[in-house]
Scaffold this motif. Structure first.
Motif, PDB file in Angstrom:
ATOM      1  N   TYR A 221       0.860  -1.065  -0.094  1.00 50.24           N
ATOM      2  CA  TYR A 221       0.101  -0.160  -0.040  1.00 50.24           C
ATOM      3  C   TYR A 221       1.039   1.284  -0.070  1.00 50.24           C
ATOM      4  O   TYR A 221       2.102   1.241   0.569  1.00 50.24           O
ATOM      5  N   LEU A 222       0.463   2.311  -0.571  1.00 51.48           N
ATOM      6  CA  LEU A 222       1.176   3.550  -0.801  1.00 51.48           C
ATOM      7  C   LEU A 222       0.193   4.679  -0.165  1.00 51.48           C
ATOM      8  O   LEU A 222      -1.009   4.755  -0.376  1.00 51.48           O
ATOM      9  N   TRP A 223       0.864   5.450   0.879  1.00 50.61           N
ATOM     10  CA  TRP A 223       0.191   6.535   1.498  1.00 50.61           C
ATOM     11  C   TRP A 223       1.078   7.733   1.286  1.00 50.61           C
ATOM     12  O   TRP A 223       1.928   7.998   1.392  1.00 50.61           O
ATOM     13  N   SER A 224       0.141   8.750   0.634  1.00 46.65           N
ATOM     14  CA  SER A 224       0.740  10.291   0.128  1.00 46.65           C
ATOM     15  C   SER A 224       0.651  11.074   1.403  1.00 46.65           C
ATOM     16  O   SER A 224      -0.401  11.367   2.020  1.00 46.65           O
ATOM     17  N   ALA A 225       1.831  11.478   1.806  1.00 47.50           N
ATOM     18  CA  ALA A 225       1.958  12.306   2.812  1.00 47.50           C
ATOM     19  C   ALA A 225       1.479  13.794   2.509  1.00 47.50           C
ATOM     20  O   ALA A 225       1.159  14.586   3.539  1.00 47.50           O
ATOM     21  N   CYS A 226       1.169  14.199   1.392  1.00 48.54           N
ATOM     22  CA  CYS A 226       0.723  15.299   0.945  1.00 48.54           C
ATOM     23  C   CYS A 226      -0.807  15.493   0.853  1.00 48.54           C
ATOM     24  O   CYS A 226      -1.335  16.411   1.237  1.00 48.54           O
ATOM     25  N   THR A 227      -1.354  14.113   0.373  1.00 44.72           N
ATOM     26  CA  THR A 227      -2.722  14.199   0.359  1.00 44.72           C
ATOM     27  C   THR A 227      -3.495  13.376   1.381  1.00 44.72           C
ATOM     28  O   THR A 227      -4.669  13.326   1.428  1.00 44.72           O
ATOM     29  N   SER A 228      -2.569  12.537   1.860  1.00 48.64           N
ATOM     30  CA  SER A 228      -3.142  11.369   3.064  1.00 48.64           C
ATOM     31  C   SER A 228      -4.183  10.518   2.213  1.00 48.64           C
ATOM     32  O   SER A 228      -4.896   9.695   2.727  1.00 48.64           O
ATOM     33  N   LYS A 229      -3.898  10.289   1.022  1.00 48.48           N
ATOM     34  CA  LYS A 229      -4.426   9.117   0.196  1.00 48.48           C
ATOM     35  C   LYS A 229      -3.716   7.892   0.098  1.00 48.48           C
ATOM     36  O   LYS A 229      -2.686   7.807   0.080  1.00 48.48           O
ATOM     37  N   VAL A 230      -4.598   6.687   0.256  1.00 49.54           N
ATOM     38  CA  VAL A 230      -4.195   5.664   0.490  1.00 49.54           C
ATOM     39  C   VAL A 230      -4.335   4.689  -0.929  1.00 49.54           C
ATOM     40  O   VAL A 230      -5.700   4.764  -1.325  1.00 49.54           O
ATOM     41  N   THR A 231      -3.390   4.159  -1.585  1.00 53.36           N
ATOM     42  CA  THR A 231      -3.645   3.531  -2.814  1.00 53.36           C
ATOM     43  C   THR A 231      -3.252   2.114  -2.940  1.00 53.36           C
ATOM     44  O   THR A 231      -2.110   1.873  -1.948  1.00 53.36           O
ATOM     45  N   LYS A 232      -3.546   1.054  -3.326  1.00 50.23           N
ATOM     46  CA  LYS A 232      -2.987  -0.286  -3.196  1.00 50.23           C
ATOM     47  C   LYS A 232      -2.422  -0.469  -4.654  1.00 50.23           C
ATOM     48  O   LYS A 232      -2.809  -0.436  -5.728  1.00 50.23           O
ATOM     49  N   LEU A 233      -1.014  -0.831  -4.203  1.00 52.12           N
ATOM     50  CA  LEU A 233      -0.133  -0.923  -5.661  1.00 52.12           C
ATOM     51  C   LEU A 233       0.031  -2.222  -6.243  1.00 52.12           C
ATOM     52  O   LEU A 233      -0.377  -2.561  -7.392  1.00 52.12           O
ATOM     53  N   CYS A 234      -0.096  -3.276  -5.292  1.00 51.31           N
ATOM     54  CA  CYS A 234      -0.099  -4.607  -5.936  1.00 51.31           C
ATOM     55  C   CYS A 234      -0.606  -5.664  -4.744  1.00 51.31           C
ATOM     56  O   CYS A 234      -0.513  -5.565  -3.386  1.00 51.31           O
ATOM     57  N   ASP A 235      -0.902  -6.726  -5.272  1.00 55.36           N
ATOM     58  CA  ASP A 235      -1.514  -7.929  -4.728  1.00 55.36           C
ATOM     59  C   ASP A 235      -0.541  -9.254  -5.051  1.00 55.36           C
ATOM     60  O   ASP A 235      -0.642  -9.417  -6.148  1.00 55.36           O
ATOM     61  N   LEU A 236       0.376  -9.829  -4.216  1.00 58.46           N
ATOM     62  CA  LEU A 236       1.082 -11.012  -4.729  1.00 58.46           C
ATOM     63  C   LEU A 236       0.254 -12.289  -4.568  1.00 58.46           C
ATOM     64  O   LEU A 236       0.937 -13.166  -4.884  1.00 58.46           O
ATOM     65  N   GLY A 237      -0.887 -12.331  -4.121  1.00 58.83           N
ATOM     66  CA  GLY A 237      -1.564 -13.454  -4.088  1.00 58.83           C
ATOM     67  C   GLY A 237      -1.397 -14.544  -3.062  1.00 58.83           C
ATOM     68  O   GLY A 237      -1.530 -14.138  -1.641  1.00 58.83           O
ATOM     69  N   GLN A 238      -0.592 -15.513  -3.310  1.00 56.03           N
ATOM     70  CA  GLN A 238      -0.262 -16.690  -2.236  1.00 56.03           C
ATOM     71  C   GLN A 238       1.135 -16.280  -1.923  1.00 56.03           C
ATOM     72  O   GLN A 238       1.517 -16.859  -0.796  1.00 56.03           O
ATOM     73  N   GLU A 239       1.704 -15.362  -2.456  1.00 56.55           N
ATOM     74  CA  GLU A 239       3.194 -14.924  -1.760  1.00 56.55           C
ATOM     75  C   GLU A 239       3.056 -14.114  -0.754  1.00 56.55           C
ATOM     76  O   GLU A 239       1.901 -13.328  -0.266  1.00 56.55           O
ATOM     77  N   THR A 240       4.212 -13.620  -0.083  1.00 56.58           N
ATOM     78  CA  THR A 240       3.883 -12.722   1.113  1.00 56.58           C
ATOM     79  C   THR A 240       5.149 -11.429   0.792  1.00 56.58           C
ATOM     80  O   THR A 240       6.328 -12.095   0.234  1.00 56.58           O
ATOM     81  N   VAL A 241       4.659 -10.178   1.050  1.00 59.87           N
ATOM     82  CA  VAL A 241       5.708  -9.376   0.927  1.00 59.87           C
ATOM     83  C   VAL A 241       6.854  -9.424   1.997  1.00 59.87           C
ATOM     84  O   VAL A 241       6.201  -9.218   3.323  1.00 59.87           O
ATOM     85  N   THR A 242       8.021  -9.434   1.916  1.00 65.93           N
ATOM     86  CA  THR A 242       8.928  -9.432   2.856  1.00 65.93           C
ATOM     87  C   THR A 242       9.992  -8.248   2.912  1.00 65.93           C
ATOM     88  O   THR A 242      10.572  -8.077   3.902  1.00 65.93           O
ATOM     89  N   SER A 243      10.096  -7.405   1.720  1.00 65.28           N
ATOM     90  CA  SER A 243      10.713  -5.985   1.872  1.00 65.28           C
ATOM     91  C   SER A 243      10.209  -5.193   0.937  1.00 65.28           C
ATOM     92  O   SER A 243       9.900  -5.500   0.026  1.00 65.28           O
ATOM     93  N   VAL A 244      10.420  -3.942   1.310  1.00 63.72           N
ATOM     94  CA  VAL A 244      10.098  -2.686   0.339  1.00 63.72           C
ATOM     95  C   VAL A 244      11.240  -1.772   0.333  1.00 63.72           C
ATOM     96  O   VAL A 244      11.673  -1.723   1.564  1.00 63.72           O
TER      97      VAL A 244
END
Length: 502
Positions: A221-244
């Motif tokens: 997920y992405l959160w804009s500090a300027c607008t406080s808007k939250v957007t979903k960038l991607c969904d890996l399905g069965q995998e898990t996000v371990t680092s960004v």
């Protein structure tokens, strides 16, 4: 006796402008021994024609010269002694006593510089009205006001390059350094459901475009500090996000997965640019250096990648015996620091496959790494629960500088780009954030609020705000560091013209 004016023999002689002689004992004292002209009306009527002339002798009765010129020493000892006393202590009309404001800093400064006095007290709030003096302006009691005397020897100026001839150091109090106040509570708290409580992962990062990336489960997920808007960038399905990890400039975001892949996304277009393999385990840490991207994995290897080239990686670094849990490129891209679960800290060259330096002083996993933006080659590292220490290294000389036992697990380190301070986040057992002043390592502030280990930490692009994430599934924003000092173009780049083609 003064010389009389030449007179015409045929003209009527002018009356004498000189008062009749009066013995000193019969004179009335005004100020400093100046005599007051006696009254000219002695019983008979007098006219203005009897006192014609071209000179006027003013009377000084009632005039307080000490208050106007600040020339009298303390206690009126500088004036000539007479039965009437000093005008600084009594008014000319015999009224109430008047005292010059010698304790005023401006008058005290004039006394030091012009009269050679040595005033020690610099404020009226001291115990006495005046400080110790090396001598009086009048040279002692009963002396003449303008008596000559040698000025006391003065110390050499503090700096030979001082542009001011006035030495204000002993006179004026030094300006107090205002202590920076750091709020003890966050100014914003965001919920982060499914934020993993795993010491070896890096799931929060802040971009140069003021966008915060957070890995929650299988999504980013992405959160804009300027607008406080939250957007979903991607969904890996069965995998898990371990680092960004954001690129140093631009909108490219690297995402490490639990299956050993590294994905590069364009956050502005929300599109996947490429997927790169090379690891057999989860990718727990990432670090950018220009177009170069390094990834550390549970398979104990580090892959060096160039996103501009077709191969998934250009070289593979092998040195750690357990999972690589910390990676950080130096600001100039000359060295790469890696920390592992084997308690080792390695320094790598961008063009070599073997470590340049090996440090084994830590007694627990080394995840927290931070390069100083103020000193080239200065690296800070933090150990896990069994170590609890922050250690500083000089990678230019391959020496250990200092170590500090923090009392709890060191999860993250982040150096301020505006002041020479760094912030650390801790796990077992304090779960707090501490701001340190380098190199004294004095605590500037201690921030509490998380109920679980503070595993994630990121700095805003302006260098003022720190965001922390914990296993309590919250993100807290702290206003920690001061604003960067604004510099003009000449100060920011004094040799900018030498590096331009035209």
């Amino acid at each position: 006796r003064p010389v009389r004016f030449l007179q015409n023999a045929h003209a009527r002689p002018l009356p004498s402008m000189e008062p009749p002689y009066t013995p000193p004992s019969a004179r009335s004292s005004g100020w400093g021994g100046f005599s007051t002209p006696p009254s000219r009306s002695s019983g008979g009527s007098s006219s203005k024609a009897d006192y014609t002339g071209d000179r006027f002798i003013p009377t000084r009765r009632g005039v307080n010269l000490a208050e106007q010129f600040a020339l009298l020493p303390e206690g009126g000892s500088g004036g000539g002694g007479g039965s009437g006393g000093s005008g600084a202590e009594r008014s000319g009309d015999g009224g109430a006593a008047t005292t010059p404001r010698d304790d005023d800093p401006y008058n005290m400064l004039l006394r030091n510089e012009l009269l050679g006095d040595n005033v020690a007290v610099t404020s009226r709030r001291g115990s006495g009205r005046h400080g110790a003096r090396g001598g009086s302006a009048g040279g002692g009691s009963g002396g003449s006001l303008f008596q000559y005397r040698v000025s006391p020897a003065r110390d050499a100026p503090a700096s030979p390059f001082s542009l001011s001839p006035v030495e204000a150091d002993p006179m004026l109090p030094a300006a107090r350094r205002t202590q920076r106040k750091i709020p003890s509570v966050p100014y914003k708290v965001l919920d982060a459901p499914a934020l993993q409580d795993d010491f070896y992962l890096h799931l929060v990062d802040w971009s140069s475009t003021n966008v915060l990336a957070v890995g929650l489960g299988a999504c980013v997920y992405l959160w804009s500090a300027c607008t406080s808007k939250v957007t979903k960038l991607c969904d890996l399905g069965q995998e898990t996000v371990t680092s960004v990890c954001w690129a140093q400039r631009g909108t490219h975001l690297a995402v490490g997965t639990s299956v050993g892949e590294v994905q590069v996304w364009d956050a502005a277009k929300a599109s996947l640019l490429r997927t790169m393999g090379g690891h057999l385990g989860r990718v727990g840490t990432l670090s950018w250096s220009g177009p170069s991207l390094s990834s550390g994995s549970r398979d104990r290897t580090i892959c060096m990648r160039d996103v501009r080239s077709a191969p998934p990686f250009t070289s593979q670094l092998v040195g750690h015996k357990q999972e690589v849990c910390g990676l950080r490129w130096a600001h100039d891209g000359s060295q790469l620091a890696s920390g592992g679960n084997d308690n080792k800290l390695f320094i790598w060259s961008p063009h070599g496959t073997s470590p340049l330096l090996r440090f084994s002083d830590h007694t627990a996993a080394v995840k927290a790494l931070a390069w100083s933006p103020h000193q080239n080659g200065l690296l800070a590292s933090g150990g896990g629960t069994a170590d609890r220490c922050i250690r500083f290294w000089n990678t230019q000389t391959a020496t250990a500088l200092s170590a500090l036992d923090t009392g709890s697990q060191v999860c993250n380190l982040c150096w301020s780009c505006t002041v020479n301070e760094l912030v650390s986040s801790h796990g077992y057992s304090q779960n707090q954030i501490v701001v340190w002043r380098y190199s004294s390592m004095a605590k500037v502030a201690t921030l509490s609020g998380h109920t679980m280990r503070v595993l994630y930490l990121a700095l805003s692009p302006d260098g003022q705000t720190v965001v922390s994430g914990a296993g309590d599934e919250t993100l807290r924003f702290w206003n920690v560091f001061p604003q960067a000092r604004r510099t003009t173009g000449d100060e920011a780049a004094p040799f900018s013209r030498a590096y331009t083609v035209r």
